[in-house]
Design an enzyme around this catalytic site. Structure first.
Site, PDB file in Angstrom:
ATOM      1  N   TRP A 132       0.526  -0.873  -0.047  1.00 26.42           N
ATOM      2  CA  TRP A 132       0.085   0.380   0.026  1.00 26.42           C
ATOM      3  C   TRP A 132       0.865   1.256   0.154  1.00 26.42           C
ATOM      4  O   TRP A 132       0.382   2.136  -0.058  1.00 26.42           O
ATOM      5  CB  TRP A 132      -0.907  -0.049   1.314  1.00 26.42           C
ATOM      6  CG  TRP A 132      -0.457  -0.595   2.582  1.00 26.42           C
ATOM      7  CD1 TRP A 132      -0.259  -1.495   2.755  1.00 26.42           C
ATOM      8  CD2 TRP A 132       0.899   0.346   3.140  1.00 26.42           C
ATOM      9  NE1 TRP A 132       0.926  -1.462   4.329  1.00 26.42           N
ATOM     10  CE2 TRP A 132       1.420  -0.193   4.341  1.00 26.42           C
ATOM     11  CE3 TRP A 132       1.351   1.854   2.901  1.00 26.42           C
ATOM     12  CZ2 TRP A 132       2.312   0.214   4.967  1.00 26.42           C
ATOM     13  CZ3 TRP A 132       1.725   2.495   4.180  1.00 26.42           C
ATOM     14  CH2 TRP A 132       2.807   1.842   4.724  1.00 26.42           C
ATOM     15  N   LYS A 156      -2.589  -8.877  -7.406  1.00 29.96           N
ATOM     16  CA  LYS A 156      -3.395  -8.664  -6.074  1.00 29.96           C
ATOM     17  C   LYS A 156      -2.444  -7.807  -4.992  1.00 29.96           C
ATOM     18  O   LYS A 156      -1.261  -8.020  -4.542  1.00 29.96           O
ATOM     19  CB  LYS A 156      -2.969  -9.953  -5.410  1.00 29.96           C
ATOM     20  CG  LYS A 156      -3.484 -10.109  -3.523  1.00 29.96           C
ATOM     21  CD  LYS A 156      -2.553  -9.999  -2.730  1.00 29.96           C
ATOM     22  CE  LYS A 156      -3.314  -9.846  -1.281  1.00 29.96           C
ATOM     23  NZ  LYS A 156      -4.215  -8.744  -0.712  1.00 29.96           N
ATOM     24  N   HIS A 157      -3.344  -6.834  -4.751  1.00 34.07           N
ATOM     25  CA  HIS A 157      -2.680  -5.408  -4.055  1.00 34.07           C
ATOM     26  C   HIS A 157      -3.425  -5.080  -2.572  1.00 34.07           C
ATOM     27  O   HIS A 157      -3.881  -6.532  -1.702  1.00 34.07           O
ATOM     28  CB  HIS A 157      -3.439  -4.005  -4.669  1.00 34.07           C
ATOM     29  CG  HIS A 157      -3.150  -3.240  -4.848  1.00 34.07           C
ATOM     30  ND1 HIS A 157      -1.243  -2.749  -3.792  1.00 34.07           N
ATOM     31  CD2 HIS A 157      -2.847  -1.825  -5.815  1.00 34.07           C
ATOM     32  CE1 HIS A 157      -1.162  -1.561  -3.957  1.00 34.07           C
ATOM     33  NE2 HIS A 157      -1.757  -1.080  -5.095  1.00 34.07           N
ATOM     34  N   GLY A 208       7.165  -5.898  -0.735  1.00 36.83           N
ATOM     35  CA  GLY A 208       6.289  -6.741   0.784  1.00 36.83           C
ATOM     36  C   GLY A 208       6.929  -6.716   1.988  1.00 36.83           C
ATOM     37  O   GLY A 208       8.226  -6.756   1.774  1.00 36.83           O
ATOM     38  N   SER A 209       6.303  -7.270   3.470  1.00 34.64           N
ATOM     39  CA  SER A 209       7.379  -7.801   4.675  1.00 34.64           C
ATOM     40  C   SER A 209       8.345  -8.841   4.199  1.00 34.64           C
ATOM     41  O   SER A 209       7.616  -9.627   2.967  1.00 34.64           O
ATOM     42  CB  SER A 209       6.503  -7.603   5.304  1.00 34.64           C
ATOM     43  OG  SER A 209       5.215  -8.727   5.120  1.00 34.64           O
ATOM     44  N   GLU A 230      11.386  -7.979  -3.155  1.00 35.06           N
ATOM     45  CA  GLU A 230      11.339  -7.054  -2.801  1.00 35.06           C
ATOM     46  C   GLU A 230      10.416  -6.847  -1.918  1.00 35.06           C
ATOM     47  O   GLU A 230       9.698  -6.242  -1.561  1.00 35.06           O
ATOM     48  CB  GLU A 230      10.892  -5.514  -3.673  1.00 35.06           C
ATOM     49  CG  GLU A 230      11.070  -5.864  -5.040  1.00 35.06           C
ATOM     50  CD  GLU A 230      12.751  -5.183  -5.664  1.00 35.06           C
ATOM     51  OE1 GLU A 230      13.243  -4.588  -4.824  1.00 35.06           O
ATOM     52  OE2 GLU A 230      12.866  -5.066  -6.660  1.00 35.06           O
ATOM     53  N   CYS A 264      10.589   1.545   2.032  1.00 35.83           N
ATOM     54  CA  CYS A 264      11.007   0.717   2.219  1.00 35.83           C
ATOM     55  C   CYS A 264      12.849   1.081   1.881  1.00 35.83           C
ATOM     56  O   CYS A 264      13.567   0.817   2.666  1.00 35.83           O
ATOM     57  CB  CYS A 264      11.204   0.164   0.808  1.00 35.83           C
ATOM     58  SG  CYS A 264      11.237  -0.369  -0.990  1.00 35.83           S
ATOM     59  N   GLU A 361      13.304  -3.496  11.016  1.00 36.04           N
ATOM     60  CA  GLU A 361      13.006  -2.311   9.865  1.00 36.04           C
ATOM     61  C   GLU A 361      11.482  -1.382  10.693  1.00 36.04           C
ATOM     62  O   GLU A 361      10.799  -1.952  11.304  1.00 36.04           O
ATOM     63  CB  GLU A 361      12.160  -2.349   8.493  1.00 36.04           C
ATOM     64  CG  GLU A 361      11.369  -2.034   7.468  1.00 36.04           C
ATOM     65  CD  GLU A 361      10.610  -1.863   6.432  1.00 36.04           C
ATOM     66  OE1 GLU A 361      10.633  -3.085   7.034  1.00 36.04           O
ATOM     67  OE2 GLU A 361      10.943  -1.623   5.494  1.00 36.04           O
TER      68      GLU A 361
HETATM   69  P1  NAP Z   1       2.765  -6.626   3.815  1.00 37.43           P
HETATM   70  O1  NAP Z   1       2.137  -6.866   4.823  1.00 37.43           O
HETATM   71  O2  NAP Z   1       3.708  -8.130   3.049  1.00 37.43           O
HETATM   72  O3  NAP Z   1       2.435  -6.736   2.304  1.00 37.43           O
HETATM   73  C1  NAP Z   1       2.542  -6.610   0.679  1.00 37.43           C
HETATM   74  C2  NAP Z   1       1.700  -7.529  -0.378  1.00 37.43           C
HETATM   75  O4  NAP Z   1       1.894  -8.935   0.426  1.00 37.43           O
HETATM   76  C3  NAP Z   1       0.618  -6.648   0.417  1.00 37.43           C
HETATM   77  O5  NAP Z   1      -0.946  -7.397  -0.525  1.00 37.43           O
HETATM   78  C4  NAP Z   1      -0.306  -8.046   1.622  1.00 37.43           C
HETATM   79  O6  NAP Z   1      -1.903  -8.620   0.971  1.00 37.43           O
HETATM   80  C5  NAP Z   1       0.081  -9.328   0.522  1.00 37.43           C
HETATM   81  N1  NAP Z   1       0.554  -9.970   1.953  1.00 37.43           N
HETATM   82  C6  NAP Z   1       0.735 -10.087   3.276  1.00 37.43           C
HETATM   83  N2  NAP Z   1       0.468 -11.667   3.744  1.00 37.43           N
HETATM   84  C7  NAP Z   1       0.827 -12.056   2.355  1.00 37.43           C
HETATM   85  C8  NAP Z   1       0.784 -13.742   2.726  1.00 37.43           C
HETATM   86  N3  NAP Z   1       1.312 -14.266   3.820  1.00 37.43           N
HETATM   87  N4  NAP Z   1       0.951 -14.309   1.146  1.00 37.43           N
HETATM   88  C9  NAP Z   1       0.026 -13.360   0.385  1.00 37.43           C
HETATM   89  N5  NAP Z   1      -0.053 -12.059   1.064  1.00 37.43           N
HETATM   90  C10 NAP Z   1       0.279 -11.878   1.069  1.00 37.43           C
HETATM   91  O7  NAP Z   1       3.485  -5.574   3.525  1.00 37.43           O
HETATM   92  P2  NAP Z   1       3.198  -3.958   3.993  1.00 37.43           P
HETATM   93  O8  NAP Z   1       2.645  -4.220   4.799  1.00 37.43           O
HETATM   94  O9  NAP Z   1       2.204  -3.428   2.624  1.00 37.43           O
HETATM   95  O10 NAP Z   1       4.365  -2.897   3.497  1.00 37.43           O
HETATM   96  C11 NAP Z   1       5.508  -2.627   4.337  1.00 37.43           C
HETATM   97  C12 NAP Z   1       6.587  -3.220   3.603  1.00 37.43           C
HETATM   98  O11 NAP Z   1       6.946  -3.722   2.384  1.00 37.43           O
HETATM   99  C13 NAP Z   1       8.060  -3.126   4.565  1.00 37.43           C
HETATM  100  O12 NAP Z   1       8.556  -4.127   4.822  1.00 37.43           O
HETATM  101  C14 NAP Z   1       8.184  -2.218   3.362  1.00 37.43           C
HETATM  102  O13 NAP Z   1       9.877  -2.534   3.396  1.00 37.43           O
HETATM  103  C15 NAP Z   1       8.614  -3.339   1.647  1.00 37.43           C
HETATM  104  N6  NAP Z   1       8.158  -2.529   1.017  1.00 37.43           N
HETATM  105  C16 NAP Z   1       9.821  -3.095   0.522  1.00 37.43           C
HETATM  106  C17 NAP Z   1      10.067  -2.294  -1.235  1.00 37.43           C
HETATM  107  C18 NAP Z   1      10.996  -2.823  -2.007  1.00 37.43           C
HETATM  108  O14 NAP Z   1      11.189  -2.516  -3.024  1.00 37.43           O
HETATM  109  N7  NAP Z   1      11.700  -3.523  -0.938  1.00 37.43           N
HETATM  110  C19 NAP Z   1       9.034  -1.059  -1.539  1.00 37.43           C
HETATM  111  C20 NAP Z   1       7.754  -1.020  -0.830  1.00 37.43           C
HETATM  112  C21 NAP Z   1       7.783  -1.762   0.545  1.00 37.43           C
HETATM  113  P3  NAP Z   1      -3.169  -8.138   2.200  1.00 37.43           P
HETATM  114  O15 NAP Z   1      -2.644  -6.192   2.512  1.00 37.43           O
HETATM  115  O16 NAP Z   1      -4.323  -9.045   1.906  1.00 37.43           O
HETATM  116  O17 NAP Z   1      -2.121  -8.643   3.986  1.00 37.43           O
END
Ligand code: NAP
Length: 456
Positions: A132, A156-157, A208-209, A230, A264, A361
């Protein structure tokens, strides 16, 4: 399954609710995407490029309403939301112009005067699992190279940005892309594994995470599908004694506070040589004070709120644990109100080893300051994390900076600049920040079959 709710984190207002994509609709999306792939892959580059240019135009034409949507759905200040939409248009144009040259077949001359070629062919349906924090940019930097290479996309956002997810699909349709070339599914993370079981889905790109990354990589691995991750970062921002301190300090605040710290590649750990530590900290605090809080739609606000109340609560918990272990709060540190996404920018120093600010983080507006005796110590501390996304070094001696950069465990090092993504530069991490690269030529090569043809 519960509905997807679009909630304005600034005031808690429920903006809209959406029913999840049901199993029948998911199956239909896969069928249509598979059919679309058959024709889309054959479309000449020039036609794909034309569509991406049209998409860039639509993004620019609708910039204001799209930016407002981002601001109300994730609490990003409007000026940053507009810049995000501009950047999406840029990446569309970049790949529209460069994809052909990036994918030109490579000729290999062999010793026996034989020849071979490497050609680059699309794989099929690629799933994007996106976060997000930059709800448009993260998707477009995945979609532009992936589709220009001839693949089709499923998105899948993140669950808290359903309006952005649907707006992105609509933009592709309005620009004239074939139906089903890029589709958004409103599904939970728990449904991703089932999609990766489907033989029609050929790969997955997740931003994501670490937790989500490990889960998706495991599902991709089980099904022997290509994955790109990423993930998070705890980027160091190293200030050496010979740095331009005022510039370093003002950039440091930007690097930490962009998107209210929810990036990130935000600088998260500021590692400063002791000779200039006090001077840098003074300048840093002065710069931070200049920032103005306000409503996400306020033209003059430098920051608004975090994207969800639970994220603010989690960040505060990390601050409390760090302080309980001995860190000192230089500014901020107040508890967010229960159920609120607002957060006071916070600066910590004297951060003990083993505390969250040292090793985790901190995904929000909290800066962690560290004093070190030398550049060598700075590098060791910078590398003392499980993450390895970006890093920044500040020094008047560029060649020394470049030499020190070779010792940093990260996917990128920016000298005398904050770490930023740019369509021309490969972007990605090592260690627990993930693997694979987005953007640049490397990005478009992630989801193609690099096929070798030997001419006997
Ligand atoms: P997140 O909770 O991991 O969510 C990211 C995406 O993954 C969402 O679409 C989420 O869906 C989905 N997701 C979560 N758990 C999952 C699972 N077990 N299986 C499949 N999909 C799953 O991360 P966030 O809180 O949105 O974003 C923050 C994190 O992203 C931070 O750690 C940040 O550093 C990282 N990030 C990295 C980059 C990069 O380029 N390296 C860029 C931006 C962000 P739901 O929302 O439905 O749970």
């Amino acid at each position: 399954m519960s509905p997807f709710r679009s909630i304005n984190p600034w005031n808690g207002e429920v903006l809209q609710e959406f029913s999840p994509t049901n199993p029948k609709a998911i199956e239909q999306a896969l069928t249509l995407a598979e059919q679309c792939f058959g024709t889309w892959r054959e479309l000449p580059f020039a036609e794909k490029s034309r569509l991406f240019h049209l998409l860039a135009l639509r993004l620019r034409d609708q910039k204001e309403e799209l930016a407002q949507l981002i601001s109300v759905e994730v609490g990003k200040v409007i000026t940053e939301s507009r810049a995000e939409i501009e950047k999406c248009a840029w990446v569309c144009e970049f790949y529209a112009e460069k994809a052909t040259s990036f994918l030109v077949p490579e000729e290999i001359l062999l010793p026996d005067s034989k020849r071979a070629q490497v050609i680059f062919q699309p794989l099929g349906i690629i799933l994007g699992v996106m976060p997000w924090n930059f709800p448009f940019w993260q998707v477009f930097r995945f979609a532009a190279p992936t589709l220009m290479a001839g693949n089709v996309g499923l998105l899948k956002h993140a669950s808290n940005v359903p309006q952005c997810a649907l707006a992105i699909q609509r933009l592709f349709e309005e620009a004239g892309f074939p139906p089903a070339c890029f589709q958004s599914l409103l599904i939970a993370g728990s449904h991703v594994a089932a999609l990766l079981e489907d033989p029609r889905v050929k790969g997955v790109s997740l931003t994501g995470s670490e937790k989500a990354g490990a889960s998706v990589a495991a599902a991709a691995g089980k099904n022997l599908k290509k994955s790109l991750l990423e993930l998070g970062g705890s980027d160091p921002f190293i200030v050496l004694a010979d740095a331009d301190l005022p510039l370093a300090a003002s950039t440091a605040v930007k690097a930490r506070m962009l998107n209210f710290g929810q990036s990130c590649i935000a600088a998260k750990r500021f590692i400063i040589e002791e000779a200039v530590y006090d001077a840098f900290v003074d300048l840093f605090l002065q710069e931070l004070k200049k920032l103005k809080p306000g409503n996400p739609l306020d033209e003059h606000a430098s920051y608004a709120c975090m994207a969800r109340p639970d994220l603010a609560a989690e960040l505060y918990q990390q601050v409390c644990e760090t302080v309980a272990l001995g860190a000192r709060v230089l500014t901020g540190g107040m508890a967010p109100e229960t159920g609120s996404a607002r957060f006071e920018p916070t600066v910590l120093e004297n951060i003990p080893k083993g505390s969250p600010a040292y090793s985790e983080e901190l995904f929000g507006p909290v800066a962690s300051l560290f004093k070190v005796a030398s550049a060598k110590e700075a590098i060791a501390l910078a590398n003392a994390t499980e993450y390895g996304l970006g890093a920044s070094i500040w020094t008047a001696d560029l060649s020394r900076g470049a030499e020190l950069a070779t010792y940093l465990e990260s996917g990128a090092v920016f000298i005398n600049s904050l770490v930023a993504s740019h369509p021309m530069l490969p972007f990605g991490g090592i260690k627990k920040s993930g693997y694979g690269r987005e953007l640049s030529r490397q990005g478009i090569l992630e989801f193609v079959n690099q096929k070798t043809i030997y001419l006997g």
